[in-house]
Motif scaffolding. Structure first.
Motif, short mmCIF file in Angstrom:
data_model
loop_
_atom_site.label_atom_id
_atom_site.label_comp_id
_atom_site.label_asym_id
_atom_site.label_seq_id
_atom_site.Cartn_x
_atom_site.Cartn_y
_atom_site.Cartn_z
N LEU A 249 -36.51 -14.55 12.10
CA LEU A 249 -35.58 -14.51 13.21
C LEU A 249 -34.14 -14.37 12.73
CD1 LEU A 249 -37.07 -17.22 15.62
CD2 LEU A 249 -37.09 -14.73 15.91
N LYS A 250 -33.79 -15.06 11.67
CA LYS A 250 -32.43 -14.93 11.13
C LYS A 250 -32.16 -13.50 10.68
CE LYS A 250 -30.85 -18.18 8.37
NZ LYS A 250 -30.83 -19.20 7.29
N SER A 251 -33.16 -12.86 10.09
CA SER A 251 -32.98 -11.49 9.62
C SER A 251 -32.79 -10.52 10.79
CB SER A 251 -34.17 -11.05 8.78
OG SER A 251 -35.33 -10.79 9.57
N LEU A 252 -33.25 -10.91 11.99
CA LEU A 252 -33.13 -10.08 13.19
C LEU A 252 -31.89 -10.44 14.01
CD1 LEU A 252 -36.87 -10.08 14.32
CD2 LEU A 252 -35.64 -8.23 13.17
N GLY A 253 -31.06 -11.31 13.47
CA GLY A 253 -29.82 -11.67 14.13
C GLY A 253 -29.92 -12.81 15.12
N ILE A 254 -31.08 -13.48 15.15
CA ILE A 254 -31.25 -14.63 16.04
C ILE A 254 -30.76 -15.88 15.32
CG2 ILE A 254 -32.90 -16.03 17.33
CD1 ILE A 254 -32.48 -13.22 18.47
N LYS A 255 -29.93 -16.65 15.98
CA LYS A 255 -29.28 -17.79 15.32
C LYS A 255 -29.88 -19.13 15.70
CE LYS A 255 -24.88 -15.32 14.98
NZ LYS A 255 -23.43 -15.33 15.32
N TYR A 256 -30.74 -19.12 16.75
CA TYR A 256 -31.25 -20.40 17.24
C TYR A 256 -32.72 -20.32 17.60
CZ TYR A 256 -26.25 -21.27 17.97
OH TYR A 256 -24.90 -21.41 17.79
N LEU A 257 -33.41 -21.44 17.46
CA LEU A 257 -34.69 -21.69 18.12
C LEU A 257 -34.43 -22.72 19.21
CD1 LEU A 257 -37.25 -21.88 15.17
CD2 LEU A 257 -37.52 -20.46 17.22
N LEU A 258 -35.29 -22.74 20.22
CA LEU A 258 -35.11 -23.67 21.33
C LEU A 258 -36.15 -24.79 21.28
CD1 LEU A 258 -33.54 -21.15 22.43
CD2 LEU A 258 -34.36 -21.80 24.69
N HIS A 259 -35.74 -25.96 21.72
CA HIS A 259 -36.69 -26.93 22.23
C HIS A 259 -36.15 -27.40 23.57
CE1 HIS A 259 -33.95 -30.03 20.46
NE2 HIS A 259 -34.50 -30.86 21.35
N PHE A 260 -36.90 -28.25 24.26
CA PHE A 260 -36.53 -28.63 25.62
C PHE A 260 -36.62 -30.14 25.77
CE2 PHE A 260 -38.32 -24.43 25.60
CZ PHE A 260 -37.41 -23.69 26.34
N GLU A 261 -35.65 -30.68 26.48
CA GLU A 261 -35.66 -32.10 26.82
C GLU A 261 -35.40 -32.19 28.32
OE1 GLU A 261 -33.17 -34.44 24.24
OE2 GLU A 261 -33.71 -33.23 22.48
N GLY A 262 -36.37 -32.71 29.05
CA GLY A 262 -36.26 -32.73 30.49
C GLY A 262 -36.14 -31.34 31.07
N ARG A 263 -36.82 -30.38 30.42
CA ARG A 263 -36.83 -28.96 30.79
C ARG A 263 -35.49 -28.26 30.57
NH1 ARG A 263 -41.67 -27.65 33.23
NH2 ARG A 263 -42.82 -29.34 34.21
#
Length: 270
Positions: A249-263
């Motif tokens: 993902l970093k190599s594709l220019g994505i800087k974040y992964l997500l998680h969710f708290e209370g949606r």
């Protein structure tokens, strides 16, 4: 495994799922050992099976939630436990899923497509009498129904599930053949501001699903929301291949992964 500032696995099945093999607390202890700041449990919720002729046990969610709550309190201050579910979507199961997701204080829901018009592509009878095109397009039509649905989901699980047990030489959803379906599914995820899961249980089809071509096309269409899921059903697979997913993902220019708290989406820097 290279260390990352944040490593969170949102797709984990314990013994509470019919096909899980590891106690929940074992995952928690291992996650603490790996210095994971949070771990997400997403037991199977199989109304899709229950509304089909197929038979499968489903999770005793009341018992699961009781144990989850005990461990969340026990390990508070050491690791954050996130409450998720993997809801298997089918149109006949839609109202059941919507009602179920209102019963518990979920942090997130993973929507998945296991049942394709009353058949499961994990089982070989699904493929009998079908060409690859017929088997795959039937699946894609059901995925499109799922992502378009009013279900309050946060991320889309293991896109490409139909390929895992496919008996054909052709085990790819290529854009030349399936591009219209793929673009419509990915565009819908983008328009609804949902996330695409990178799932490292692939049945030998590379490191993660969906494959890199689909990931790149999702990004081209404006997609930027990704979650990580090992789809672990046993302890040894917890966070498996996270480093490969993160570096890709970093190599594709994505800087974040997500998680969710209370949606609510939380953006974890890679």
């Amino acid at each position: 495994m290279p260390e990352f500032e944040i490593m969170i696995d949102l797709h984990i099945h314990t013994k509470f799922s019919p096909d899980g093999h590891t106690e929940m607390e074992e995952y928690v202890k291992k996650a603490i050992e790996l210095k994971m700041p949070a771990i997400g449990f997403s037991e199977h919720v199989d109304y899709d099976y229950l509304r089909s002729p197929l038979e499968m046990e489903t999770t005793d969610f009341d018992s699961f939630f009781k144990r989850f709550s005990e461990l969340k309190e026990k390990y508070a201050g050491q690791i954050k436990l996130l409450l998720g579910a993997e809801t298997g979507y089918s149109l006949p199961a839609e109202n059941d899923i919507k009602e179920f997701l209102e019963r518990y204080p979920f942090d997130y829901d993973i929507i998945s497509t296991h049942i394709v018009y009353d058949e499961d592509p994990w089982l070989q009878p699904y493929f009998i009498g079908k060409t690859p095109y017929e088997a795959y397009t039937r699946y894609l039509k059901c995925v499109l129904e799922a992502v378009r649905s009013p279900i309050n989901y946060q991320t889309v699980a293991h896109f490409g599930y139909v390929l895992r047990q496919a008996p054909y030489k052709e085990r790819e959803l290529d854009f030349e053949t399936y591009g219209d379906y793929l673009d419509e599914i990915l565009s819908t995820i983008v328009k609804k501001d949902k996330a695409l899961e990178l799932n490292t249980k692939t049945g030998g089809l590379g490191v993660f699903q969906p494959d890199i071509k689909i990931v790149k096309r999702y990004i081209e269409l404006g997609g930027k929301n990704f979650t990580f899921g090992s789809d672990a059903h046993e302890l040894k697979r917890l966070a498996e291949n996270y480093s490969v997913v993160a570096e890709t993902l970093k190599s594709l220019g994505i800087k974040y992964l997500l998680h969710f708290e209370g949606r609510v989406p939380i953006y974890d820097k890679l």
